[in-house]
Motif scaffolding. Structure first.
Motif, PDB file in Angstrom:
ATOM      1  N   LEU A 122       0.847  -1.186   0.000  1.00  0.00           N
ATOM      2  CA  LEU A 122       0.000   0.000   0.000  1.00  0.00           C
ATOM      3  C   LEU A 122       0.885   1.239   0.000  1.00  0.00           C
ATOM      4  CD1 LEU A 122      -2.669   1.581   0.360  1.00  0.00           C
ATOM      5  CD2 LEU A 122      -2.470   1.173   2.830  1.00  0.00           C
ATOM      6  N   PHE A 123       0.696   2.094  -1.006  1.00  0.00           N
ATOM      7  CA  PHE A 123       1.393   3.374  -1.084  1.00  0.00           C
ATOM      8  C   PHE A 123       0.407   4.473  -0.707  1.00  0.00           C
ATOM      9  CE2 PHE A 123       3.589   0.604  -4.078  1.00  0.00           C
ATOM     10  CZ  PHE A 123       4.932   0.858  -3.833  1.00  0.00           C
ATOM     11  N   VAL A 124       0.731   5.231   0.331  1.00  0.00           N
ATOM     12  CA  VAL A 124      -0.113   6.361   0.739  1.00  0.00           C
ATOM     13  C   VAL A 124       0.708   7.629   0.572  1.00  0.00           C
ATOM     14  CG1 VAL A 124      -1.579   5.028   2.272  1.00  0.00           C
ATOM     15  CG2 VAL A 124       0.500   6.041   3.177  1.00  0.00           C
ATOM     16  N   SER A 125       0.108   8.628  -0.052  1.00  0.00           N
ATOM     17  CA  SER A 125       0.839   9.834  -0.439  1.00  0.00           C
ATOM     18  C   SER A 125       0.121  11.076   0.073  1.00  0.00           C
ATOM     19  CB  SER A 125       0.951   9.883  -1.976  1.00  0.00           C
ATOM     20  OG  SER A 125       1.380  11.142  -2.431  1.00  0.00           O
ATOM     21  N   GLY A 126       0.880  11.965   0.722  1.00  0.00           N
ATOM     22  CA  GLY A 126       0.348  13.261   1.097  1.00  0.00           C
ATOM     23  C   GLY A 126      -0.854  13.215   2.000  1.00  0.00           C
ATOM     24  N   CYS A 127      -0.886  12.262   2.925  1.00  0.00           N
ATOM     25  CA  CYS A 127      -2.064  12.100   3.782  1.00  0.00           C
ATOM     26  C   CYS A 127      -1.634  11.742   5.196  1.00  0.00           C
ATOM     27  CB  CYS A 127      -2.976  11.009   3.229  1.00  0.00           C
ATOM     28  SG  CYS A 127      -4.494  10.771   4.176  1.00  0.00           S
ATOM     29  N   PRO A 128      -2.140  12.444   6.209  1.00  0.00           N
ATOM     30  CA  PRO A 128      -1.865  12.038   7.580  1.00  0.00           C
ATOM     31  C   PRO A 128      -2.417  10.647   7.858  1.00  0.00           C
ATOM     32  CG  PRO A 128      -2.873  14.223   7.494  1.00  0.00           C
ATOM     33  CD  PRO A 128      -2.996  13.632   6.132  1.00  0.00           C
ATOM     34  N   ALA A 129      -1.825   9.966   8.822  1.00  0.00           N
ATOM     35  CA  ALA A 129      -2.367   8.677   9.246  1.00  0.00           C
ATOM     36  C   ALA A 129      -3.805   8.867   9.722  1.00  0.00           C
ATOM     37  CB  ALA A 129      -1.513   8.098  10.356  1.00  0.00           C
ATOM     38  N   PRO A 130      -4.664   7.862   9.543  1.00  0.00           N
ATOM     39  CA  PRO A 130      -6.084   8.030   9.884  1.00  0.00           C
ATOM     40  C   PRO A 130      -6.342   8.535  11.300  1.00  0.00           C
ATOM     41  CG  PRO A 130      -5.778   6.023   8.629  1.00  0.00           C
ATOM     42  CD  PRO A 130      -4.403   6.561   8.901  1.00  0.00           C
ATOM     43  N   HIS A 131      -5.600   8.048  12.276  1.00  0.00           N
ATOM     44  CA  HIS A 131      -5.877   8.482  13.647  1.00  0.00           C
ATOM     45  C   HIS A 131      -5.345   9.884  13.924  1.00  0.00           C
ATOM     46  CE1 HIS A 131      -1.849   6.713  13.860  1.00  0.00           C
ATOM     47  NE2 HIS A 131      -1.643   7.357  14.989  1.00  0.00           N
ATOM     48  N   TYR A 132      -4.602  10.466  12.991  1.00  0.00           N
ATOM     49  CA  TYR A 132      -4.148  11.851  13.097  1.00  0.00           C
ATOM     50  C   TYR A 132      -5.102  12.811  12.388  1.00  0.00           C
ATOM     51  CZ  TYR A 132       0.548  11.619  15.144  1.00  0.00           C
ATOM     52  OH  TYR A 132       1.607  11.488  16.000  1.00  0.00           O
ATOM     53  N   TRP A 216       1.632   6.650  10.299  1.00  0.00           N
ATOM     54  CA  TRP A 216       1.317   5.411   9.572  1.00  0.00           C
ATOM     55  C   TRP A 216       2.097   4.220  10.116  1.00  0.00           C
ATOM     56  CZ3 TRP A 216      -2.635   4.683   6.404  1.00  0.00           C
ATOM     57  CH2 TRP A 216      -3.216   5.771   5.758  1.00  0.00           C
ATOM     58  N   SER A 217       3.156   4.460  10.877  1.00  0.00           N
ATOM     59  CA  SER A 217       3.943   3.352  11.432  1.00  0.00           C
ATOM     60  C   SER A 217       3.118   2.490  12.375  1.00  0.00           C
ATOM     61  CB  SER A 217       5.173   3.899  12.168  1.00  0.00           C
ATOM     62  OG  SER A 217       6.030   4.584  11.270  1.00  0.00           O
ATOM     63  N   ALA A 218       2.009   3.030  12.876  1.00  0.00           N
ATOM     64  CA  ALA A 218       1.138   2.249  13.761  1.00  0.00           C
ATOM     65  C   ALA A 218       0.348   1.195  13.007  1.00  0.00           C
ATOM     66  CB  ALA A 218       0.180   3.182  14.503  1.00  0.00           C
ATOM     67  N   ASP A 221       4.129  -2.840   8.924  1.00  0.00           N
ATOM     68  CA  ASP A 221       5.470  -2.747   8.347  1.00  0.00           C
ATOM     69  C   ASP A 221       5.539  -1.526   7.431  1.00  0.00           C
ATOM     70  OD1 ASP A 221       7.921  -3.099   7.181  1.00  0.00           O
ATOM     71  OD2 ASP A 221       7.371  -4.893   6.048  1.00  0.00           O
ATOM     72  N   THR A 222       5.999  -0.401   7.987  1.00  0.00           N
ATOM     73  CA  THR A 222       5.902   0.885   7.287  1.00  0.00           C
ATOM     74  C   THR A 222       7.270   1.498   7.050  1.00  0.00           C
ATOM     75  OG1 THR A 222       3.754   1.302   8.314  1.00  0.00           O
ATOM     76  CG2 THR A 222       4.911   3.212   7.401  1.00  0.00           C
ATOM     77  N   GLU A 223       7.476   2.014   5.835  1.00  0.00           N
ATOM     78  CA  GLU A 223       8.630   2.863   5.557  1.00  0.00           C
ATOM     79  C   GLU A 223       8.130   4.257   5.226  1.00  0.00           C
ATOM     80  OE1 GLU A 223      10.958   2.315   2.114  1.00  0.00           O
ATOM     81  OE2 GLU A 223       9.256   1.988   0.777  1.00  0.00           O
ATOM     82  N   LEU A 224       8.879   5.255   5.666  1.00  0.00           N
ATOM     83  CA  LEU A 224       8.540   6.646   5.436  1.00  0.00           C
ATOM     84  C   LEU A 224       9.507   7.234   4.409  1.00  0.00           C
ATOM     85  CD1 LEU A 224       8.004   7.674   9.168  1.00  0.00           C
ATOM     86  CD2 LEU A 224       6.266   6.911   7.522  1.00  0.00           C
ATOM     87  N   VAL A 225       8.973   7.842   3.357  1.00  0.00           N
ATOM     88  CA  VAL A 225       9.776   8.397   2.269  1.00  0.00           C
ATOM     89  C   VAL A 225       9.430   9.872   2.119  1.00  0.00           C
ATOM     90  CG1 VAL A 225      10.272   8.302  -0.200  1.00  0.00           C
ATOM     91  CG2 VAL A 225       9.860   6.181   1.068  1.00  0.00           C
ATOM     92  N   GLN A 226      10.456  10.721   2.016  1.00  0.00           N
ATOM     93  CA  GLN A 226      10.250  12.145   1.777  1.00  0.00           C
ATOM     94  C   GLN A 226      10.729  12.488   0.367  1.00  0.00           C
ATOM     95  OE1 GLN A 226      10.290  14.565   5.842  1.00  0.00           O
ATOM     96  NE2 GLN A 226      12.351  14.004   5.218  1.00  0.00           N
ATOM     97  N   LEU A 227       9.881  13.195  -0.362  1.00  0.00           N
ATOM     98  CA  LEU A 227      10.210  13.583  -1.731  1.00  0.00           C
ATOM     99  C   LEU A 227      10.029  15.090  -1.899  1.00  0.00           C
ATOM    100  CD1 LEU A 227       8.410  10.775  -3.785  1.00  0.00           C
ATOM    101  CD2 LEU A 227      10.838  10.917  -3.214  1.00  0.00           C
ATOM    102  N   HIS A 228      10.870  15.690  -2.720  1.00  0.00           N
ATOM    103  CA  HIS A 228      10.711  17.102  -3.032  1.00  0.00           C
ATOM    104  C   HIS A 228       9.481  17.280  -3.917  1.00  0.00           C
ATOM    105  CE1 HIS A 228      14.448  18.543  -1.260  1.00  0.00           C
ATOM    106  NE2 HIS A 228      15.037  17.468  -1.748  1.00  0.00           N
TER     107      HIS A 228
END
Length: 260
Positions: A122-132, A216-218, A221-228
């Motif tokens: 699952l790729f999630v982009s530009g979105c806070p985690a649901p509980h946030y 989203w780490s909650a 198995d999550t990786e966090l990626v930052q892109l310009h």
């Protein structure tokens, strides 16, 4: 039951590994036009651009009217999962930007609930985690005016190279209004860990705090990626994002092959 897929657009097939791209409301029908037909080993397909609760779907000049949308994100996810299962689609990854990222999460949750095979990733982009979401939205709960939504739709349409015809802008405003109602109604009791790896993308010029994406780490198995880039870079300048997806797709396929 009506299919989610318009017969004039790409449709996933059981014998093909696909990346299902879910457009976010109000960003028009051009969101994935600058994406290639394949990313790494995965074929790219996209769901129709959906409106929001009340069954208003966004009509597109190229693909005709999309099917009606159920009332909320869990209901939309259930409809999409039911259609995928009816078609025998089991090998797919999901990509969603902004509110469509939440829909992707709900699709993964619904697959868990049904005991169906999990997405490949699952790729999630530009979105806070649901509980946030509610905490992060803050002042965004104030209802925007039609002029404010019109300005956003116009800017988005121009950025994506679309024609800001009056009916296009009016449809986008209705979609955004419906999307806001959907997000206000969206609740999760607690994070549901997923059975698939998750890649969360934060765009550095988008106004989302790092901790909101890190939330989203909650969910497993999550990786966090930052892109310009800004909130529309996934559509207007997707090269870096496509590289990230391609690398994950290739690595995931190699790992599954090694595991037999």
């Amino acid at each position: 039951m009506a299919s989610w897929w318009n017969p004039r657009t790409d449709t996933p097939h059981a014998d093909t590994t696909t990346l299902i791209c879910m457009p976010s409301a109000g960003n028009g029908d051009l969101q994935f036009d600058r994406w290639p037909a394949t990313v790494g080993p995965w074929c790219v397909v996209r769901t129709p651009t959906m409106g929001g609760p009340g069954g208003e779907a966004v009509a597109t000049a190229s693909a005709g009217p999309a099917p009606p949308a159920p009332a909320g994100l869990p209901e939309r996810a259930a409809e999409l999962v039911a259609d995928l299962m009816r078609r025998g689609i089991e090998r797919f990854a999901l990509f969603g930007h902004e509110s469509a990222a939440l829909l992707g999460y709900q699709v993964a949750v619904e697959l868990n609930r049904r005991g169906a095979p999990a997405p490949l990733r699952l790729f999630v982009s530009g979105c806070p985690a649901p509980h946030y979401l509610r905490r992060y939205a803050g002042a965004a709960h104030t209802e925007p005016t039609d002029d404010e939504l019109t300005e956003r739709v116009l800017a988005t349409t121009m950025a994506m190279g679309g024609n800001p015809m009056p009916w296009v802008v009016a449809t986008g405003v209705r979609a955004l209004r419906a999307e806001l109602a959907t997000l206000r109604a969206y609740r999760i009791p607690r994070p549901t860990p997923l059975r698939c790896p998750l890649t969360a993308i934060r765009w550095l010029d988008q106004d989302i705090a790092p901790e909101a994406l890190a939330g989203w780490s909650a969910y497993g198995d999550t990786e966090l990626v930052q892109l310009h880039g800004s909130r529309l870079s996934y559509a207007t300048e997707p090269a870096d994002l496509l590289r990230v997806i391609s690398e994950r797709a290739t690595a995931d396929d190699r790992r599954r092959s090694a595991e037999g």
